[in-house]
Scaffold this motif. Sequence first.
Motif, PDB file in Angstrom:
ATOM      1  N   ARG A 107       0.710  -1.129  -0.115  1.00 47.75           N
ATOM      2  CA  ARG A 107       0.179   0.121   0.249  1.00 47.75           C
ATOM      3  C   ARG A 107       0.641   1.004  -0.081  1.00 47.75           C
ATOM      4  N   ARG A 108       1.992   1.509   1.401  1.00 49.29           N
ATOM      5  CA  ARG A 108       2.740   1.991   0.797  1.00 49.29           C
ATOM      6  C   ARG A 108       3.365   2.352  -0.096  1.00 49.29           C
ATOM      7  N   VAL A 109       4.208   1.436  -1.287  1.00 44.30           N
ATOM      8  CA  VAL A 109       4.838   1.940  -2.569  1.00 44.30           C
ATOM      9  C   VAL A 109       3.771   2.515  -3.480  1.00 44.30           C
ATOM     10  N   HIS A 110       2.198   1.469  -3.048  1.00 44.93           N
ATOM     11  CA  HIS A 110       1.478   1.657  -4.384  1.00 44.93           C
ATOM     12  C   HIS A 110       0.654   3.725  -4.529  1.00 44.93           C
ATOM     13  N   GLY A 111       0.513   3.375  -2.819  1.00 40.06           N
ATOM     14  CA  GLY A 111       0.088   5.199  -2.697  1.00 40.06           C
ATOM     15  C   GLY A 111       1.599   5.790  -2.705  1.00 40.06           C
ATOM     16  N   GLY A 112       2.546   6.112  -2.776  1.00 34.70           N
ATOM     17  CA  GLY A 112       3.858   6.835  -2.719  1.00 34.70           C
ATOM     18  C   GLY A 112       4.128   6.605  -4.173  1.00 34.70           C
ATOM     19  N   LEU A 113       3.813   5.574  -4.949  1.00 33.30           N
ATOM     20  CA  LEU A 113       4.019   5.884  -6.265  1.00 33.30           C
ATOM     21  C   LEU A 113       3.382   6.178  -7.065  1.00 33.30           C
ATOM     22  N   ALA A 114       1.459   6.112  -6.871  1.00 32.56           N
ATOM     23  CA  ALA A 114       0.857   7.206  -6.963  1.00 32.56           C
ATOM     24  C   ALA A 114       0.779   8.663  -6.973  1.00 32.56           C
ATOM     25  N   ALA A 115       1.351   9.090  -5.842  1.00 28.94           N
ATOM     26  CA  ALA A 115       0.776  10.775  -5.419  1.00 28.94           C
ATOM     27  C   ALA A 115       2.223  10.943  -6.718  1.00 28.94           C
ATOM     28  N   GLN A 116       3.031  10.303  -6.381  1.00 27.76           N
ATOM     29  CA  GLN A 116       4.346  11.004  -7.388  1.00 27.76           C
ATOM     30  C   GLN A 116       3.821  10.697  -8.674  1.00 27.76           C
ATOM     31  N   THR A 117       3.478   9.849  -9.172  1.00 25.22           N
ATOM     32  CA  THR A 117       2.735   9.829 -10.482  1.00 25.22           C
ATOM     33  C   THR A 117       1.608  11.154 -10.636  1.00 25.22           C
ATOM     34  N   PHE A 118       0.723  11.789 -10.048  1.00 26.22           N
ATOM     35  CA  PHE A 118      -0.139  12.926 -10.195  1.00 26.22           C
ATOM     36  C   PHE A 118       1.067  13.956 -10.086  1.00 26.22           C
ATOM     37  N   ALA A 119       1.953  14.078  -9.075  1.00 26.65           N
ATOM     38  CA  ALA A 119       2.750  14.707  -9.040  1.00 26.65           C
ATOM     39  C   ALA A 119       3.300  15.822 -10.797  1.00 26.65           C
ATOM     40  N   THR A 120       4.189  14.198 -11.386  1.00 27.33           N
ATOM     41  CA  THR A 120       4.759  14.230 -12.191  1.00 27.33           C
ATOM     42  C   THR A 120       3.934  14.379 -13.210  1.00 27.33           C
TER      43      THR A 120
ATOM     44  N   VAL B  80       3.468  13.979  -0.012  1.00 23.06           N
ATOM     45  CA  VAL B  80       2.421  12.549   0.322  1.00 23.06           C
ATOM     46  C   VAL B  80       3.233  12.085   0.018  1.00 23.06           C
ATOM     47  N   SER B  81       3.945  11.822  -0.983  1.00 24.38           N
ATOM     48  CA  SER B  81       4.841  10.717  -1.797  1.00 24.38           C
ATOM     49  C   SER B  81       5.549  10.345  -0.830  1.00 24.38           C
ATOM     50  N   SER B  82       6.143  11.543  -0.128  1.00 24.18           N
ATOM     51  CA  SER B  82       8.155  11.343   0.995  1.00 24.18           C
ATOM     52  C   SER B  82       7.427  11.083   2.188  1.00 24.18           C
ATOM     53  N   ILE B  83       6.246  11.238   2.454  1.00 25.08           N
ATOM     54  CA  ILE B  83       5.594  10.654   4.031  1.00 25.08           C
ATOM     55  C   ILE B  83       5.666   8.991   3.827  1.00 25.08           C
ATOM     56  N   LEU B  84       4.565   8.776   2.275  1.00 21.62           N
ATOM     57  CA  LEU B  84       4.235   7.412   2.587  1.00 21.62           C
ATOM     58  C   LEU B  84       5.319   6.250   2.468  1.00 21.62           C
ATOM     59  N   PHE B  85       6.568   6.809   1.524  1.00 19.50           N
ATOM     60  CA  PHE B  85       8.223   6.009   1.051  1.00 19.50           C
ATOM     61  C   PHE B  85       8.859   6.412   2.207  1.00 19.50           C
ATOM     62  N   PHE B  86       8.898   6.799   3.754  1.00 23.58           N
ATOM     63  CA  PHE B  86       9.784   6.557   4.843  1.00 23.58           C
ATOM     64  C   PHE B  86       8.268   5.975   5.822  1.00 23.58           C
ATOM     65  N   CYS B  87       6.968   6.118   5.508  1.00 26.04           N
ATOM     66  CA  CYS B  87       6.007   5.138   6.351  1.00 26.04           C
ATOM     67  C   CYS B  87       6.398   3.754   6.345  1.00 26.04           C
ATOM     68  N   GLY B  88       7.414   3.298   4.876  1.00 27.58           N
ATOM     69  CA  GLY B  88       7.516   2.000   4.655  1.00 27.58           C
ATOM     70  C   GLY B  88       8.155   2.038   4.974  1.00 27.58           C
ATOM     71  N   MET B  89       9.767   2.614   5.963  1.00 23.93           N
ATOM     72  CA  MET B  89      11.261   2.208   6.568  1.00 23.93           C
ATOM     73  C   MET B  89      10.476   0.837   6.795  1.00 23.93           C
ATOM     74  N   PRO B  90      10.085   0.430   7.641  1.00 19.73           N
ATOM     75  CA  PRO B  90      10.372  -0.446   8.517  1.00 19.73           C
ATOM     76  C   PRO B  90       9.900  -2.062   8.750  1.00 19.73           C
ATOM     77  N   PHE B  91       8.950  -1.818   7.623  1.00 19.64           N
ATOM     78  CA  PHE B  91       8.463  -3.139   7.088  1.00 19.64           C
ATOM     79  C   PHE B  91       9.402  -3.444   5.607  1.00 19.64           C
ATOM     80  N   GLN B  92      10.055  -2.683   5.017  1.00 17.92           N
ATOM     81  CA  GLN B  92      10.600  -3.342   3.687  1.00 17.92           C
ATOM     82  C   GLN B  92      11.990  -4.507   3.947  1.00 17.92           C
ATOM     83  N   ASN B  93      12.200  -5.233   5.529  1.00 14.41           N
ATOM     84  CA  ASN B  93      13.583  -6.446   5.736  1.00 14.41           C
ATOM     85  C   ASN B  93      12.479  -7.611   5.731  1.00 14.41           C
TER      86      ASN B  93
END
Length: 214
Positions: free
Chosen positions: A3-16, A175-188
């Motif tokens: 969800r964080r990857v999809h959400g972060g990339l969706a927010a980034q794609t919205f911006a770009t 928003v994309s930056s925040i979502l990516f930071f929130c994904g850090m604890p779950f990546q590994n």
Amino acid sequence: YQRRVHGGLAAQTFATGGLSFWIPKYIVWRNAATLDKANAYFGPILVVAGLTATLVGGWIGDRVQNVRGGYFLVSGISGALATPMAFLVMVCPFPACWALVFLSCWFTFINLAPTNVILLNTTPHDIRPFAFALNIFVIHALGDAISPPVIGVLNDAASGNMNYGYSAVVVMMGVSSILFFCGMPFQNRDTETAKSKSIDTSGSEVEFELEDKI
């Protein structure tokens, strides 16, 4: 994590997507150039920023692959750096503002390689094609497919003041930056979970016991 990857990339794609569609018109609104000149300047900026930032993002990703949550960290930092660059575009005079346009695009594209690695590493191999297809659908459906009309509505609601519509680009970068930071604890953790699953030749699921590294 997905969800964080999809959400972060969706927010980034919205911006770009919004930036790509509206920035030439925004520059004309700022009386900085004609539409033809704005397109002529912005096109090469977008291409060069996209190509070089993607390569640099991949290079950085290789060097943080052993850092806990490293790919999310790179993606979050890139968004955190892109956001103020994009904001300053609204207040900086042209032609100096072109440098900020380039930097906002460049930092935004840094995370393309790391986020793709996240999707690859955290998805069991038997469903990776579907995961990537889902990601492509989500980021475009919620991103560049809707950002141009949404920004246009904001511009109209502000009686043609394009700073209001452009602000949506800045907000979504944040928003994309925040979502990516929130994904850090779950990546590994999710990378290890994906590794623990495999499909044997008969199609049955096999799970391997992994030592808890959380």
